[in-house]
Every structure is written in structure tokens, then in C-alpha cells.
Design a protein around this motif. Structure first.
Motif, PDB file in Angstrom:
ATOM      1  N   GLU A 146      -2.134 -11.282  -9.715  1.00  0.00           N
ATOM      2  CA  GLU A 146      -1.774 -10.330  -8.643  1.00  0.00           C
ATOM      3  C   GLU A 146      -3.027  -9.749  -7.978  1.00  0.00           C
ATOM      4  O   GLU A 146      -2.960  -9.201  -6.883  1.00  0.00           O
ATOM      5  CB  GLU A 146      -0.942  -9.147  -9.181  1.00  0.00           C
ATOM      6  CG  GLU A 146       0.351  -9.511  -9.885  1.00  0.00           C
ATOM      7  CD  GLU A 146       0.105 -10.046 -11.291  1.00  0.00           C
ATOM      8  OE1 GLU A 146      -0.452  -9.304 -12.103  1.00  0.00           O
ATOM      9  OE2 GLU A 146       0.455 -11.222 -11.558  1.00  0.00           O
ATOM     10  N   LEU A 147      -4.149  -9.841  -8.683  1.00  0.00           N
ATOM     11  CA  LEU A 147      -5.381  -9.264  -8.124  1.00  0.00           C
ATOM     12  C   LEU A 147      -6.281 -10.350  -7.504  1.00  0.00           C
ATOM     13  O   LEU A 147      -7.454 -10.120  -7.234  1.00  0.00           O
ATOM     14  CB  LEU A 147      -6.132  -8.491  -9.219  1.00  0.00           C
ATOM     15  CG  LEU A 147      -7.142  -7.438  -8.732  1.00  0.00           C
ATOM     16  CD1 LEU A 147      -6.480  -6.371  -7.891  1.00  0.00           C
ATOM     17  CD2 LEU A 147      -7.879  -6.798  -9.903  1.00  0.00           C
ATOM     18  N   TYR A 323      -7.304  -2.402 -13.628  1.00  0.00           N
ATOM     19  CA  TYR A 323      -6.176  -1.466 -13.504  1.00  0.00           C
ATOM     20  C   TYR A 323      -6.335  -0.599 -12.250  1.00  0.00           C
ATOM     21  O   TYR A 323      -5.426  -0.439 -11.450  1.00  0.00           O
ATOM     22  CB  TYR A 323      -6.109  -0.594 -14.770  1.00  0.00           C
ATOM     23  CG  TYR A 323      -5.394   0.705 -14.569  1.00  0.00           C
ATOM     24  CD1 TYR A 323      -4.007   0.754 -14.529  1.00  0.00           C
ATOM     25  CD2 TYR A 323      -6.113   1.884 -14.375  1.00  0.00           C
ATOM     26  CE1 TYR A 323      -3.347   1.949 -14.308  1.00  0.00           C
ATOM     27  CE2 TYR A 323      -5.468   3.082 -14.160  1.00  0.00           C
ATOM     28  CZ  TYR A 323      -4.088   3.111 -14.120  1.00  0.00           C
ATOM     29  OH  TYR A 323      -3.440   4.290 -13.896  1.00  0.00           O
ATOM     30  N   GLN A 326      -5.797  -2.288  -8.880  1.00  0.00           N
ATOM     31  CA  GLN A 326      -4.370  -2.513  -8.627  1.00  0.00           C
ATOM     32  C   GLN A 326      -3.691  -1.221  -8.163  1.00  0.00           C
ATOM     33  O   GLN A 326      -2.848  -1.232  -7.279  1.00  0.00           O
ATOM     34  CB  GLN A 326      -3.687  -3.056  -9.888  1.00  0.00           C
ATOM     35  CG  GLN A 326      -4.056  -4.513 -10.125  1.00  0.00           C
ATOM     36  CD  GLN A 326      -3.359  -5.086 -11.337  1.00  0.00           C
ATOM     37  OE1 GLN A 326      -3.637  -4.692 -12.466  1.00  0.00           O
ATOM     38  NE2 GLN A 326      -2.464  -6.020 -11.115  1.00  0.00           N
ATOM     39  N   GLN A 327      -4.133  -0.126  -8.780  1.00  0.00           N
ATOM     40  CA  GLN A 327      -3.603   1.189  -8.394  1.00  0.00           C
ATOM     41  C   GLN A 327      -3.985   1.509  -6.934  1.00  0.00           C
ATOM     42  O   GLN A 327      -3.173   1.998  -6.152  1.00  0.00           O
ATOM     43  CB  GLN A 327      -4.203   2.225  -9.349  1.00  0.00           C
ATOM     44  CG  GLN A 327      -3.466   3.524  -9.435  1.00  0.00           C
ATOM     45  CD  GLN A 327      -4.234   4.547 -10.281  1.00  0.00           C
ATOM     46  OE1 GLN A 327      -5.397   4.331 -10.661  1.00  0.00           O
ATOM     47  NE2 GLN A 327      -3.590   5.660 -10.563  1.00  0.00           N
ATOM     48  N   GLU A 329      -4.619  -0.630  -4.508  1.00  0.00           N
ATOM     49  CA  GLU A 329      -3.869  -1.479  -3.586  1.00  0.00           C
ATOM     50  C   GLU A 329      -2.420  -1.008  -3.473  1.00  0.00           C
ATOM     51  O   GLU A 329      -1.813  -1.081  -2.400  1.00  0.00           O
ATOM     52  CB  GLU A 329      -3.961  -2.940  -4.060  1.00  0.00           C
ATOM     53  CG  GLU A 329      -3.264  -3.959  -3.184  1.00  0.00           C
ATOM     54  CD  GLU A 329      -3.774  -4.027  -1.738  1.00  0.00           C
ATOM     55  OE1 GLU A 329      -4.815  -3.428  -1.415  1.00  0.00           O
ATOM     56  OE2 GLU A 329      -3.076  -4.677  -0.927  1.00  0.00           O
ATOM     57  N   LYS A 330      -1.903  -0.493  -4.567  1.00  0.00           N
ATOM     58  CA  LYS A 330      -0.517  -0.025  -4.561  1.00  0.00           C
ATOM     59  C   LYS A 330      -0.373   1.274  -3.748  1.00  0.00           C
ATOM     60  O   LYS A 330       0.513   1.412  -2.925  1.00  0.00           O
ATOM     61  CB  LYS A 330      -0.080   0.222  -6.008  1.00  0.00           C
ATOM     62  CG  LYS A 330       1.405   0.160  -6.202  1.00  0.00           C
ATOM     63  CD  LYS A 330       1.727   0.001  -7.671  1.00  0.00           C
ATOM     64  CE  LYS A 330       3.075   0.636  -7.963  1.00  0.00           C
ATOM     65  NZ  LYS A 330       3.213   1.020  -9.355  1.00  0.00           N
ATOM     66  N   GLN A 331      -1.291   2.197  -3.985  1.00  0.00           N
ATOM     67  CA  GLN A 331      -1.161   3.507  -3.326  1.00  0.00           C
ATOM     68  C   GLN A 331      -1.776   3.536  -1.931  1.00  0.00           C
ATOM     69  O   GLN A 331      -1.385   4.347  -1.103  1.00  0.00           O
ATOM     70  CB  GLN A 331      -1.811   4.583  -4.199  1.00  0.00           C
ATOM     71  CG  GLN A 331      -1.055   4.775  -5.491  1.00  0.00           C
ATOM     72  CD  GLN A 331      -1.559   5.988  -6.262  1.00  0.00           C
ATOM     73  OE1 GLN A 331      -2.110   6.913  -5.691  1.00  0.00           O
ATOM     74  NE2 GLN A 331      -1.367   5.977  -7.569  1.00  0.00           N
ATOM     75  N   PRO A 333      -2.354   0.554   0.369  1.00  0.00           N
ATOM     76  CA  PRO A 333      -2.382  -0.874   0.697  1.00  0.00           C
ATOM     77  C   PRO A 333      -3.305  -1.169   1.878  1.00  0.00           C
ATOM     78  O   PRO A 333      -3.297  -0.432   2.871  1.00  0.00           O
ATOM     79  CB  PRO A 333      -0.925  -1.205   1.039  1.00  0.00           C
ATOM     80  CG  PRO A 333      -0.142   0.055   0.902  1.00  0.00           C
ATOM     81  CD  PRO A 333      -1.023   1.141   0.396  1.00  0.00           C
TER      82      PRO A 333
END
Ligand code: BGC
Ligand code: ZN
Length: 387
Positions: A146-147, A323, A326-327, A329-331, A333
Motif C-alpha cells: 500500500e505504500l 506507519y 501511511q497515516q 497519506e490517510k489524513q 491525501p
């Protein structure tokens, strides 16, 4: 295979060339061959490519540069712990051989105390700006698929994670409820540090010589931080003090990411009682500075202040970096995409002008459009083997 080599480093007249070098071959069951997808460039590469830094491997004259890597495992020794198709990045530093180095002997080469460590792409070992590299499994870190897009940023983020981990350890000396962080500099490290502070729930103030209407400023604002342009007098550390004092609140944490040493000393005086100033940057220079040493000494002692230096990172920091990215990119984008301002090929590197890179350059060894298919293909191969 193709590789970027800084030639004749030892002769003191180095040149940067794209060369044909031998493909690496596995010579033990712990080893892995990695096909490189991309390599990020940072200030250290700039110094090496501008011929101020960098040491070739023992007995050689040339150095393959590059230490921020993302790649796919194409051959895996039986005891490597990796499989074909695994997405990986590599830890940069390798332990020294000195038996008296208790940190290297115990898996903490980022705290090597002899200085005899080796760093891939920097000091004593070839780096990753090549089509393939060989490495022992214990120095590789698996990156989740995913990364894929941002895996090349794991190494720079690991630098931020190491320093945050250090700060937390130091601050176990008291009850610490930090609210405010001041980040000096808005290069890739400063920006990642600012974003990390935001994710940690801190107010983030970034002081930088970049203009108020720059992409750097926008990225800080988009992360919820506050950006302040140093202005015409950006080399005057005193203007930073005026800014920090003008905020009218205690500054619990300062992350110095410019490497401009006068700023590092100036920062000591704006730090809140019980605060930590972490120094992350260096520049190859020999500045001398007149400082108010009594005043600084007094405030450091009487207010329990702490200054720490931090370099390199351990496996654990790489894992936290995965970690955290990913955080991000999620919060936020798209934020990480905007950090990478320049993408280029291996062929572009010898003529690269670092002054024309607004924030971060990434060298795509495999064109980005092909990454997905390549990783998918590799994993299908693994699958067909295992049935
Ligand atoms: C790298 C570190 C390394 C340091 C000093 C940095 O650019 O990210 O891993 O330890 O340079 O060579
Ligand atoms: Zn050591």
C-alpha cells in the motif's frame, strides 16, 4: 547494469558518471538481490555529488551514491527472511568491526561510537543508485504494498522518527506535556518533521528562508502548521529569536533542520524550561560564532533544558516511519506527492543542478507507470511457485 558513480573520490578530482558496472550476485543464503524502483536524493547526496563528502569502499576509487531506496526483491537466499516480490527499503548504516563498540555489537549502529561504521551510498559502501543491489536480509525492511507510491520516503522519515523517539526517552525525566514545536528549515526533513509534529498533536511553527508564497509554505499550512518566512535577513539568527518570542508561548520542542549552526545556538535561548532542542542538520563549513555563553549556560542549567544531536536511524525507526507515512497519506491525501517536486531518470543525475530542486528529487530507476505491474508480476511468480 547501470549505476551512478562518483569517480575517483580518493584522487580529489571526482566526476559523476552513469556507468556500466557488474550485476551483483548472491553469495550466501542470507543475501537478497533487490531491483531498485526509486532512490530519493537529499542534502548528503548533494554534498557527495558536489564532491565535499563521501568515501568509496575500501580499495576502490569510486562510489555508487544513493541511500534512500525503494525496491523489489528479485532473488532471495533461503535464510534471508525475504521472498521474491517483497517490496523493501534498506537501512543505511552497517556496524563497525571494532569489538569495543558496544552499540554496534548490540544492533545499535546508529549510535556507533568509533566512527568506523559504514553507510551505503555515503561512507565505505556502494549505495542504491543502480538497477540492482545486493544486501543481507537483516538490513532490509519490508514495505507494505500500500505504500508503494511513497516507500522511497521511508528513509528520510526514519530520521524524524529516530529523533522523536530520542526526545521521548529524554523526557521521561519529568512530566512533559508538549504543546508547541518550532521547526527550523523547510527542506524535506523540516517538512516531514512539521507534518509529524502535527500528527502528534503539536502546534507546529516552521521558520524558513523560503518565501511565504512558496510550495514549502503551502505544505506547512496544509498540514495545519504555521509558516514564517525568515525574510531578507535570513542569515541573522536573531530574527528567529524575535519571531519565537513574538509567539508569546513556551516552545517545548525545537527541531533544527537547516544545519546552519548559528541558528542552533540561537535556538537554545528560545527553548522553554524543560524543553528539548534537537539538532538534525549539518553543513560543511567552519563558522565561528560569538555567543552569550553565560546567559545560555544559565538558562540551560536553571531551566533543565536539553540539547541532543541525532543522526541516522534504526530498523525500529524505519518501521515507525512506514506507519507514519501511511497515516500522513490517510489524513492528508496527496500531501506526500507534492513533497516530491522533481522526478528524473538515472541519465539525468550527472547533469543535475541541486539548486533547481524546490523540495525533493526522486530518481526513478524503473518508470513509475511500471511499478504496479512489476510488483504484481513478481508476486504472481511467488504465488505460482507456492502452489
Ligand atoms: C542519512 C543518514 C546518515 C547521514 C550521515 C543522512 O543523509 O539519511 O542515514 O547517517 O546522512 O552520513
Ligand atoms: Zn561502532
Amino acid at each position: 547494469m547501470k549505476a551512478i558513480r562518483v569517480k575517483q573520490l580518493r584522487q580529489g578530482n571526482p566526476t559523476i558518471q552513469l556507468e556500466d558496472v557488474k550485476n551483483p550476485m548472491i553469495s550466501g543464503p542470507q543475501e537478497v538481490i533487490v531491483k531498485v524502483l526509486a532512490v530519493g536524493l537529499d542534502g548528503t547526496d548533494k554534498e557527495i555529488l558536489q564532491e565535499k563528502y563521501g568515501v568509496p569502499p575500501e580499495g576502490e576509487d569510486d562510489l555508487t551514491t544513493g541511500h534512500e531506496s525503494l525496491g523489489v526483491v528479485t532473488e532471495a537466499g533461503a535464510e534471508s527472511g525475504f521472498q521474491l516480490g517483497d517490496l523493501v527499503t534498506a537501512i543505511v548504516r552497517r556496524p563497525c568491526r571494532n569489538q569495543s563498540c558496544v552499540n554496534c555489537r548490540n544492533g545499535h549502529s546508529d549510535f556507533c561510537q568509533t566512527g568506523e561504521f559504514v553507510e551505503r551510498g555515503i561512507k565505505g559502501a556502494h549505495g542504491f543508485l543502480s538497477e540492482f543491489y545486493k544486501e543481507e536480509g537483516r538490513y532490509l525492511v519490508q514495505v507494505p504494498k500500500e505504500l508503494l507510491k511513497h516507500g522511497v520516503l521511508v528513509e528520510p522519515q526514519s530520521i524524524v522518527e529516530k529523533v522523536w523517539d530520542q526526545v521521548l526517552r529524554v523526557q521521561q525525566r519529568l512530566i512533559w506535556e508538549p504543546r508547541t514545536a518550532l521547526i527550523l528549515g523547510s527542506g524535506p526533513l523540516g517538512l516531514l518533521a512539521a507534518m509529524t509534529c502535527r500528527l502528534l498533536g503539536l502546534e507546529a511553527y516552521v521558520w524558513s528562508k523560503s518565501p511565504q508564497d512558496s510550495l514549502q509554505a503551502q505544505l506547512v499550512k496544509d498540514s495545519g502548521g504555521v509558516f514564517k518566512e525568515a525574510g531578507a535577513d535570513s542569515s541573522s539568527a536573531a530574527t528567529m529569536t524575535a519571531y519565537a518570542e513574538g509567539l508569546g508561548k513556551p516552545i517545548d520542542l525545537i527541531l533544527e533542520c537547516t544545519g546552519y549552526s548559528p541558528l542552533a545556538f540561537e535556538a537554545m535561548s528560545v527553548l522553554a524550561p524543560n524543553g528539548v532542542l534537537a539538532l538534525l542538520g549539518v553543513t560543511p563549513a567552519d563558522r565561528k560564532l560569538e555567543i552569550s555563553s553565560d546567559m545560555l549556560n544559565q538558562s540551560m542549567v536553571l531551566e533543565n533544558k536539553c540539547v541532543i544531536g541525532s543522526v541516522n536511524a534504526s530498523r525500529k525507526d524505519f518501521e515507525t516511519a512506514i506507519y507514519r507515512l501511511q497515516q500522513m497519506e490517510k489524513q492528508f491525501p496527496g500531501w506526500l506527492d507534492r513533497l516530491v517536486t522533481n522526478r528524473m531518470t538515472l541519465e539525468d543525475v550527472p547533469k543535475l543542478d541541486f539548486n533547481n530542486i524546490p523540495i525533493k528529487a526522486v530518481v526513478d530507476i524503473v518508470p513509475v507507470e511500471q511499478w504496479n505491474d512489476l510488483v504484481k508480476q513478481m508476486n504472481e511468480v511467488v504465488y505460482s511457485f507456492s502452489v
